[in-house]
Write a protein that holds these residues in place. Structure first.
Motif, PDB file in Angstrom:
ATOM      1  N   GLY A  43     -24.125  -3.456 -11.291  1.00 49.56           N
ATOM      2  CA  GLY A  43     -24.954  -4.062 -10.252  1.00 49.56           C
ATOM      3  C   GLY A  43     -24.680  -5.543 -10.091  1.00 49.56           C
ATOM      4  N   SER A  44     -24.485  -6.241 -11.201  1.00 52.43           N
ATOM      5  CA  SER A  44     -24.199  -7.678 -11.106  1.00 52.43           C
ATOM      6  C   SER A  44     -22.830  -7.925 -10.487  1.00 52.43           C
ATOM      7  CB  SER A  44     -24.305  -8.351 -12.479  1.00 52.43           C
ATOM      8  OG  SER A  44     -23.233  -7.980 -13.311  1.00 52.43           O
ATOM      9  N   VAL A  66     -26.471  -2.213 -15.230  1.00 54.59           N
ATOM     10  CA  VAL A  66     -26.827  -3.584 -14.845  1.00 54.59           C
ATOM     11  C   VAL A  66     -25.567  -4.399 -14.588  1.00 54.59           C
ATOM     12  CG1 VAL A  66     -27.904  -5.725 -15.614  1.00 54.59           C
ATOM     13  CG2 VAL A  66     -29.036  -3.553 -16.045  1.00 54.59           C
ATOM     14  N   TRP A  67     -24.566  -4.228 -15.426  1.00 57.55           N
ATOM     15  CA  TRP A  67     -23.307  -4.954 -15.270  1.00 57.55           C
ATOM     16  C   TRP A  67     -22.633  -4.582 -13.948  1.00 57.55           C
ATOM     17  CZ3 TRP A  67     -18.084  -3.242 -15.540  1.00 57.55           C
ATOM     18  CH2 TRP A  67     -17.155  -4.278 -15.574  1.00 57.55           C
ATOM     19  N   GLY A 107     -29.019  -5.425 -11.466  1.00 58.46           N
ATOM     20  CA  GLY A 107     -27.956  -6.409 -11.321  1.00 58.46           C
ATOM     21  C   GLY A 107     -28.143  -7.315 -10.117  1.00 58.46           C
ATOM     22  N   MET A 129     -28.140 -10.342 -18.784  1.00 61.88           N
ATOM     23  CA  MET A 129     -27.946  -9.328 -19.822  1.00 61.88           C
ATOM     24  C   MET A 129     -28.847  -9.570 -21.032  1.00 61.88           C
ATOM     25  SD  MET A 129     -26.027  -7.160 -18.439  1.00 61.88           S
ATOM     26  CE  MET A 129     -25.628  -6.067 -19.776  1.00 61.88           C
ATOM     27  N   LEU A 179     -24.678 -14.119 -15.635  1.00 66.12           N
ATOM     28  CA  LEU A 179     -24.584 -12.790 -16.252  1.00 66.12           C
ATOM     29  C   LEU A 179     -25.131 -12.791 -17.675  1.00 66.12           C
ATOM     30  CD1 LEU A 179     -23.702  -9.850 -16.054  1.00 66.12           C
ATOM     31  CD2 LEU A 179     -21.438 -10.564 -16.853  1.00 66.12           C
TER      32      LEU A 179
END
Length: 117
Positions: free
Chosen positions: A107-108, A104-105, A54, A70, A66
């Motif tokens: 982390g973002s 990942v989400w 992320g 993704m 984002l």
């Protein structure tokens, strides 16, 4: 991913397409045997291990978006899962895709929060 945790080549190719059910079953079975470390490694490891992805927006500015992050991440992850399937060094598992994407989400979100401050 392919050789970690003592993996060896499996006799069969396995695909798990029912989201969440296999993970719930895994948790229930491991709770019966008090295998809390296995649960942590499988479930939370799949999330925590992917949180750093992320932060790719610091290195590659296009990943500050984002949707772009993704889409790219899911594309790469599908290739990795397919390689696990074809090499029989793992299982093509939809739950892995969901848990990794969630990491990942997260982390973002952390990246955006840090960048905003």
């Amino acid at each position: 991913m392919f050789f970690g945790f003592g993996r060896t080549q499996m006799d069969d190719n396995i695909v798990r397409l029912q989201p969440i059910f296999s993970t719930i079953s895994f948790i229930q079975n491991n709770l019966l045997w008090n295998r809390f470390l296995s649960i942590f490694i499988n479930v939370f490891g799949n999330i925590i291990m992917f949180i750093p992805f992320g932060f790719l927006g610091w290195i590659f500015p296009k990943f500050q978006n984002l949707k772009e992050l993704m889409f790219t991440f899911l594309s790469v992850l599908m290739i990795v899962e397919a390689l696990q399937y074809f090499s029989r060094m793992g299982v093509f598992d939809v739950d892995d895709i969901l848990l990794n994407s969630f990491g990942v989400w997260i982390g973002s979100l952390i990246f955006r929060t840090v960048r905003a401050k």
